[in-house]
Design an enzyme around this catalytic site. Structure first.
Site, mmCIF file in Angstrom:
data_model
loop_
_atom_site.group_PDB
_atom_site.id
_atom_site.type_symbol
_atom_site.label_atom_id
_atom_site.label_comp_id
_atom_site.label_asym_id
_atom_site.label_seq_id
_atom_site.Cartn_x
_atom_site.Cartn_y
_atom_site.Cartn_z
ATOM 1 N N GLU A 259 31.603 9.337 33.654
ATOM 2 C CA GLU A 259 30.705 9.194 34.806
ATOM 3 C C GLU A 259 29.308 9.429 34.265
ATOM 4 O O GLU A 259 28.948 10.543 33.887
ATOM 5 C CB GLU A 259 31.081 10.200 35.899
ATOM 6 C CG GLU A 259 30.504 9.846 37.263
ATOM 7 C CD GLU A 259 29.083 10.341 37.442
ATOM 8 O OE1 GLU A 259 28.153 9.516 37.316
ATOM 9 O OE2 GLU A 259 28.905 11.533 37.691
ATOM 10 N N CYS A 293 22.456 11.878 39.386
ATOM 11 C CA CYS A 293 22.637 10.554 38.785
ATOM 12 C C CYS A 293 22.740 9.455 39.829
ATOM 13 O O CYS A 293 22.419 8.296 39.553
ATOM 14 C CB CYS A 293 23.878 10.547 37.887
ATOM 15 S SG CYS A 293 25.389 11.057 38.731
ATOM 16 N N GLU A 392 16.614 6.068 33.219
ATOM 17 C CA GLU A 392 16.868 7.216 34.083
ATOM 18 C C GLU A 392 15.918 8.356 33.725
ATOM 19 O O GLU A 392 15.913 8.836 32.595
ATOM 20 C CB GLU A 392 18.320 7.672 33.931
ATOM 21 C CG GLU A 392 18.729 8.733 34.921
ATOM 22 C CD GLU A 392 20.215 9.052 34.840
ATOM 23 O OE1 GLU A 392 20.838 9.192 35.896
ATOM 24 O OE2 GLU A 392 20.742 9.159 33.712
#
Length: 490
Positions: A259, A293, A392
């Site tokens: 993940e 996230c 990110e």
């Protein structure tokens, strides 16, 4: 039993709370930069012992076969943690920098209560089903399909939502009958170590079934990935580290669940309430200082109303102050570390270098001389090819981008290496559904719908990961499938 910070300076290995062979390491409060205390520093030898204990417990114990006992133990753990919830809340706010308001949800109470879901699933899951009879090669045969635990699970977790992610791995892995070695992030070791103390002293979970190894040495995570005694690695963290985990696990061909990162799009269609949608987007990226996230960090708005959208978004973001996470009204607390703050500040500098404009925020709060704080920041004036729109950042930073209609919005949303989450706002259901169908992402919120729940699968497309966490889909990541064929009887 009362949980105290000193209780967290121990590893859980083979049912015993033991010191780390490497001594201890400091735990910092990210809101004050003060040393809170210490955690056990494990070494490769400690990790080896933990893996050996997990292997032995799986191979020689009855844990994997006794579904009712596992369910009872998970409920015991839930009840025990609930009895310590205020102590855990205090530790979580101090160690994680999590706003107090979030500890009643995904930062603590929600994940603890989710253990009951996993207990129920262990009891009610269809562990065996009849595939019926057939005559392969003319031989009458009865077939049945069995679901069995994978074996030893190596779980490697990050610091941003430690309880949620620790229990999202421990819960289904244990319910499925596996044994576990958990290596939590070195920034937030106490959240895991205190759970280890509860497991050892207040549950019937057998020795070796859960092992918790805290350390600042990232090589211990690699050790979990390469050790052939580990059957599955479940990792949550950055995409770059996920690639390393996958490569390290390849030699032993163990199962890998990942993940990873996200750069999710918040799409506002031209029939939506623009001001409301922009306000929600602005608020959500500030929650927990943007350290999530699945947070939507790209805001896509109709080009004809771009300036209006920028103003509305900036108005909300400028009203959210980075502050003390222990205060009830705080939404945006500190970043986890000085290193992470430097990373975020590097992206803010890059945004200007790429031709962008810092509309609001962009620095450290003037009223905070201690703590790893960054102001909620809105970046405008770049396109989707800019690094701040592609990479990110993991801070309270939102990039606002114009789109030229529904199809263009879908194109921009998909123009990303990630595909973890997203949001769509609009009033025409047919248009909204077409956009939802077009966006390549694992979860989507429509007009503010909440997708987070124990029974709801979570995970991403593309470089956002492999597999799913939570729900039956997440539970089945920790299972193997066995087909048993026997002579058919008349």
């Amino acid at each position: 039993m009362t949980l105290r910070p000193t209780d967290s300076s121990a590893l859980l290995i083979d049912g015993k709370l033991v010191p780390g062979s490497g001594g201890t390491f400091e735990v910092l409060n990210p809101a004050t930069e003060e040393v809170l205390g210490s955690a056990a520093e494990a070494t490769a030898a400690d990790m080896d012992a933990a893996i050996a204990a997990a292997r032995l417990a799986f191979d020689q114990g009855t844990w994997s076969r006794d579904h009712a006992f596992r369910a009872r133990c998970l409920r015991q753990l839930c009840d025990a943690l609930q009895s310590h919830i205020e102590e855990l809340r205090e530790v979580t706010i101090a160690e994680v920098g999590a706003p107090a308001m979030l500890t009643s949800g995904p930062q603590l109470e929600g994940p603890v209560e989710d253990l009951r879901y996993w207990a129920d699933l262990a009891e009610n899951y269809s562990w065996e089903h009849d595939l019926g009879s057939a005559t392969p090669m003319g031989i009458p045969t009865a077939r049945r399909v069995l679901k069995e635990a994978v074996g030893v699970v190596g779980a490697i977790t990050p610091w941003n939502f430690p309880h949620q992610i620790n229990f999202a791995k421990l819960g289904p892995a244990l319910a499925a009958g596996n044994t576990v070695v958990l290596k939590p992030a070195p920034d937030t070791p106490w959240c895991a170590a205190l759970v280890g103390k509860v497991i050892a002293e207040e549950t019937e979970i057998p020795a070796g079934v859960v092992n918790i190894v805290t350390s600042t040495d990232h090589a211990l995570g690699a050790q979990l990935c390469t050790d052939p005694r580990v059957d599955l690695v479940s990792f949550t963290g950055s995409t770059a580290t996920g690639r390393t985990v996958m490569a390290s696990a390849a030699d032993s061909l163990k199962k890998v669940f990942l993940e990873l990162g996200g750069k999710s799009a918040f799409i506002v269609l031209d029939d939506a309430d623009l001001a409301s949608a922009c306000s929600v987007a602005a608020f959500s990226v500030c929650v927990h200082a943007g350290q999530g996230c699945a947070l939507t960090t790209r805001l896509l708005v109709p080009r004809a109303r771009y300036d209006e959208a920028v103003a509305a978004t900036a108005a909300t973001m400028s009203g959210i102050r980075a502050g003390d996470p222990s205060k009830p009204g705080t939404v945006c607390g500190p970043l986890i570390s000085a290193r992470q703050r430097e990373r975020v500040e590097g992206y803010l500098k890059l945004a200007v270098e790429e031709g962008g404009t810092i509309v609001t925020g962009g620095g450290r709060p003037a009223d905070r001389d201690r703590g790893f704080f960054v102001e909620p920041t809105l970046i405008a004036g770049v396109d989707n090819s800019a690094r701040v729109a592609q990479e990110e950042i993991f801070g309270p930073v939102l990039v606002i981008l114009p789109h030229d209609g529904d199809e263009d919005a879908v194109r921009i949303a998909n123009d990303s290496p990630y595909g973890l989450s997203g949001s769509v706002w609009g009033t025409d259901p047919e248009r909204v559904n077409r956009v939802v169908a077009g966006v390549r992402t694992g979860t989507l919120s429509v007009n503010g719908g909440v997708w987070y729940s124990a029974d709801a699968p979570f995970g991403g497309y593309k470089q956002s990961g492999i597999g799913r966490e939570m729900g039956v889909a997440g539970f089945e990541e920790y299972l193997e499938t066995k087909l048993v064929a026997s002579p058919a009887t008349a």
